[in-house]
Motif scaffolding. Structure first.
Motif, PDB file in Angstrom:
ATOM      1  N   LEU A 131       0.826  -1.210   0.000  1.00  0.00           N
ATOM      2  CA  LEU A 131       0.000   0.000   0.000  1.00  0.00           C
ATOM      3  C   LEU A 131       0.860   1.260   0.000  1.00  0.00           C
ATOM      4  CD1 LEU A 131      -2.812  -1.102   2.472  1.00  0.00           C
ATOM      5  CD2 LEU A 131      -3.020  -0.752   0.015  1.00  0.00           C
ATOM      6  N   ARG A 132       1.963   1.241   0.735  1.00  0.00           N
ATOM      7  CA  ARG A 132       2.850   2.416   0.761  1.00  0.00           C
ATOM      8  C   ARG A 132       3.529   2.634  -0.586  1.00  0.00           C
ATOM      9  NH1 ARG A 132       7.155   3.105   5.226  1.00  0.00           N
ATOM     10  NH2 ARG A 132       7.294   5.082   4.084  1.00  0.00           N
ATOM     11  N   SER A 133       3.633   1.582  -1.380  1.00  0.00           N
ATOM     12  CA  SER A 133       4.311   1.678  -2.671  1.00  0.00           C
ATOM     13  C   SER A 133       3.437   2.325  -3.745  1.00  0.00           C
ATOM     14  CB  SER A 133       4.747   0.285  -3.147  1.00  0.00           C
ATOM     15  OG  SER A 133       5.670  -0.288  -2.230  1.00  0.00           O
ATOM     16  N   VAL A 134       2.153   2.509  -3.437  1.00  0.00           N
ATOM     17  CA  VAL A 134       1.245   3.138  -4.392  1.00  0.00           C
ATOM     18  C   VAL A 134       1.410   4.655  -4.306  1.00  0.00           C
ATOM     19  CG1 VAL A 134      -1.159   3.465  -5.066  1.00  0.00           C
ATOM     20  CG2 VAL A 134      -0.400   1.250  -4.173  1.00  0.00           C
ATOM     21  N   PRO A 135       1.740   5.333  -5.413  1.00  0.00           N
ATOM     22  CA  PRO A 135       1.883   6.797  -5.380  1.00  0.00           C
ATOM     23  C   PRO A 135       0.597   7.471  -4.920  1.00  0.00           C
ATOM     24  CG  PRO A 135       2.759   5.893  -7.433  1.00  0.00           C
ATOM     25  CD  PRO A 135       2.047   4.769  -6.750  1.00  0.00           C
ATOM     26  N   ASN A 136       0.716   8.448  -4.037  1.00  0.00           N
ATOM     27  CA  ASN A 136      -0.439   9.167  -3.514  1.00  0.00           C
ATOM     28  C   ASN A 136      -0.133  10.654  -3.529  1.00  0.00           C
ATOM     29  OD1 ASN A 136      -2.559  10.284  -2.016  1.00  0.00           O
ATOM     30  ND2 ASN A 136      -2.678   8.531  -0.623  1.00  0.00           N
ATOM     31  N   ILE A 137      -0.815  11.380  -4.406  1.00  0.00           N
ATOM     32  CA  ILE A 137      -0.522  12.804  -4.567  1.00  0.00           C
ATOM     33  C   ILE A 137      -1.000  13.621  -3.367  1.00  0.00           C
ATOM     34  CG2 ILE A 137      -0.555  12.701  -7.076  1.00  0.00           C
ATOM     35  CD1 ILE A 137      -3.371  13.858  -7.013  1.00  0.00           C
ATOM     36  N   ASP A 138      -1.845  12.999  -2.511  1.00  0.00           N
ATOM     37  CA  ASP A 138      -2.338  13.722  -1.344  1.00  0.00           C
ATOM     38  C   ASP A 138      -1.335  13.727  -0.195  1.00  0.00           C
ATOM     39  OD1 ASP A 138      -4.756  14.314  -2.561  1.00  0.00           O
ATOM     40  OD2 ASP A 138      -5.618  12.379  -1.984  1.00  0.00           O
ATOM     41  N   LEU A 139      -0.305  12.862  -0.302  1.00  0.00           N
ATOM     42  CA  LEU A 139       0.692  12.774   0.761  1.00  0.00           C
ATOM     43  C   LEU A 139       1.998  13.411   0.306  1.00  0.00           C
ATOM     44  CD1 LEU A 139       0.130   9.091   1.960  1.00  0.00           C
ATOM     45  CD2 LEU A 139      -0.796  11.182   2.962  1.00  0.00           C
ATOM     46  N   GLU A 195       5.410  13.015   0.854  1.00  0.00           N
ATOM     47  CA  GLU A 195       6.421  12.149   1.451  1.00  0.00           C
ATOM     48  C   GLU A 195       7.784  12.291   0.783  1.00  0.00           C
ATOM     49  OE1 GLU A 195       4.751   8.225   1.249  1.00  0.00           O
ATOM     50  OE2 GLU A 195       3.783   8.428   3.192  1.00  0.00           O
ATOM     51  N   GLY A 196       7.910  13.273  -0.084  1.00  0.00           N
ATOM     52  CA  GLY A 196       9.189  13.434  -0.782  1.00  0.00           C
ATOM     53  C   GLY A 196       9.374  12.320  -1.797  1.00  0.00           C
ATOM     54  N   GLU A 197      10.340  11.458  -1.561  1.00  0.00           N
ATOM     55  CA  GLU A 197      10.587  10.360  -2.499  1.00  0.00           C
ATOM     56  C   GLU A 197       9.521   9.277  -2.363  1.00  0.00           C
ATOM     57  OE1 GLU A 197      14.457   8.784  -1.992  1.00  0.00           O
ATOM     58  OE2 GLU A 197      15.495  10.672  -2.416  1.00  0.00           O
ATOM     59  N   LEU A 198       9.281   8.585  -3.479  1.00  0.00           N
ATOM     60  CA  LEU A 198       8.345   7.475  -3.468  1.00  0.00           C
ATOM     61  C   LEU A 198       8.908   6.346  -2.609  1.00  0.00           C
ATOM     62  CD1 LEU A 198       7.291   7.310  -7.231  1.00  0.00           C
ATOM     63  CD2 LEU A 198       5.940   8.158  -5.312  1.00  0.00           C
TER      64      LEU A 198
END
Length: 333
Positions: free
Chosen positions: A256-264, A266-269
């Motif tokens: 789940l963390r590996s899915v890009p999320n534009i709302d977060l 987090e800097g680097e993916l």
């Protein structure tokens, strides 16, 4: 979705004989598939998702073989059926939509021939004219003009070919459709249209669907429940809301963390370290422990069972199990 179990898988194991040894592609998997649900089956490449999907239809071919377990479909153990009986179930009761339709469709056959041959192979009393009429009605329902069934596969777009594969699965009014990475080759607009169609067909035909995918976003959007696979084993199983909002297994959290999320912000993916193990020589104990950020002393020594964390949510992880000898038969989720 109902609580009625359509397909009950118990201790299913599949292995492939290779020059290097035996690959345990599916290792003692147990799960129930409920009538009318969409079950998402997720995991990295090589985790056994597609092998499990083919095993549900008994389509494992040499050098692969099903080495154990029961496949209880609508109360019948498919492992006990002879070839002709299994062929009636395969296609008649269970259909499959593959990732690349061009590998399944005959390029020198018109679409009408694919459909009518499928219908008449299972229903020999149906005339060619009747089979054609049914085929025209079906493709029209799927958004394809009926006259186009006289075209060849290469004359259709990728999205249209996937609709044709669905038509083949529905031609015999299948109860269960297994879709293996059906959206991988589609752009985002066609993918959205395809998912809308799946929802409509589920309601209209009372379908049960197993959706095999690496796309977590697709599962979040369309599935009722999700089963997470790793190294041939189920590591988490539950409703989409439970698994996504109350994620238990460290591997599921990594996915789940590996899915890009534009709302977060987090800097680097995020990138999960390591890779799935070599199934010729998998690590002892929990198969995920070499990559797990929360590994404990017990993890390399004893493999955890898939056990209830709470009602309808099952997880295979020592973070939630304090009794190493705790066992349960099957998973009722």
């Amino acid at each position: 979705m109902t609580n009625t179990v359509l397909y009950s898988v118990r201790d299913l194991s599949v292995e492939y004989a290779t020059r290097g040894g035996l690959v345990h592609a599916v290792d003692r998997v147990s799960l129930d598939i409920h009538k009318g649900e969409i079950l998402g089956l997720v995991g990295e490449s090589g985790c056994g998702k597609s092998t499990l999907g083919k095993a549900l239809m008994r389509m494992i071919e040499p050098p692969g073989r099903i080495t154990g377990g029961k496949l209880l479909f609508d109360g019948r153990d498919l492992m006990e059926l002879a070839g002709p009986e299994m062929r009636q179930v395969r296609g008649g009761r269970i259909g499959m939509v593959f990732q690349d339709p061009m590998t399944s469709l005959n390029p020198i056959q018109k679409i009408v021939d694919h459909l009518t041959e499928t219908i008449q192979a299972h229903e020999p009393n149906v005339s060619t004219a009747q089979a054609r009429e049914r085929s025209e009605e079906l493709v029209t329902r799927l958004g394809i003009r009926d006259e186009r069934i006289d075209d060849y596969p290469h004359q259709f777009s990728g999205g249209m070919r996937q609709r044709i594969m669905i038509a083949l699965a529905l031609a015999l009014r299948a109860d269960l459709v297994i879709a293996d990475e059906p959206t991988t080759a589609l752009d985002v607009i066609v993918e959205a249209q395809f998912l809308d169609l799946i929802r409509e067909l589920r309601a209209e035909f009372d379908l049960t669907i197993v959706l095999i995918t690496h796309n977590i976003g697709v599962v979040a959007e369309i599935a009722d429940r999700v089963a997470v696979m790793y190294a041939g084993r189920l590591v988490e199983l539950g409703s989409v809301y439970r698994v996504f909002d109350e994620t238990a297994h460290p591997y599921s959290r990594g996915l789940l963390r590996s899915v890009p999320n534009i709302d977060l912000d987090e800097g680097e993916l995020y990138k999960m370290e390591g890779a799935p193990p070599n199934l010729l020589a998998p690590p002892p104990g929990c198969k995920f422990h070499p990559r797990c950020p929360e590994v404990m002393e017990i993890c390399p020594g004893v493999e955890p069972e898939l056990l209830p964390l709470e009602s309808g949510h099952n997880v295979s992880c020592w973070l939630y199990q304090t009794q190493p000898d705790r066992q349960e038969e099957g998973i009722r989720g």
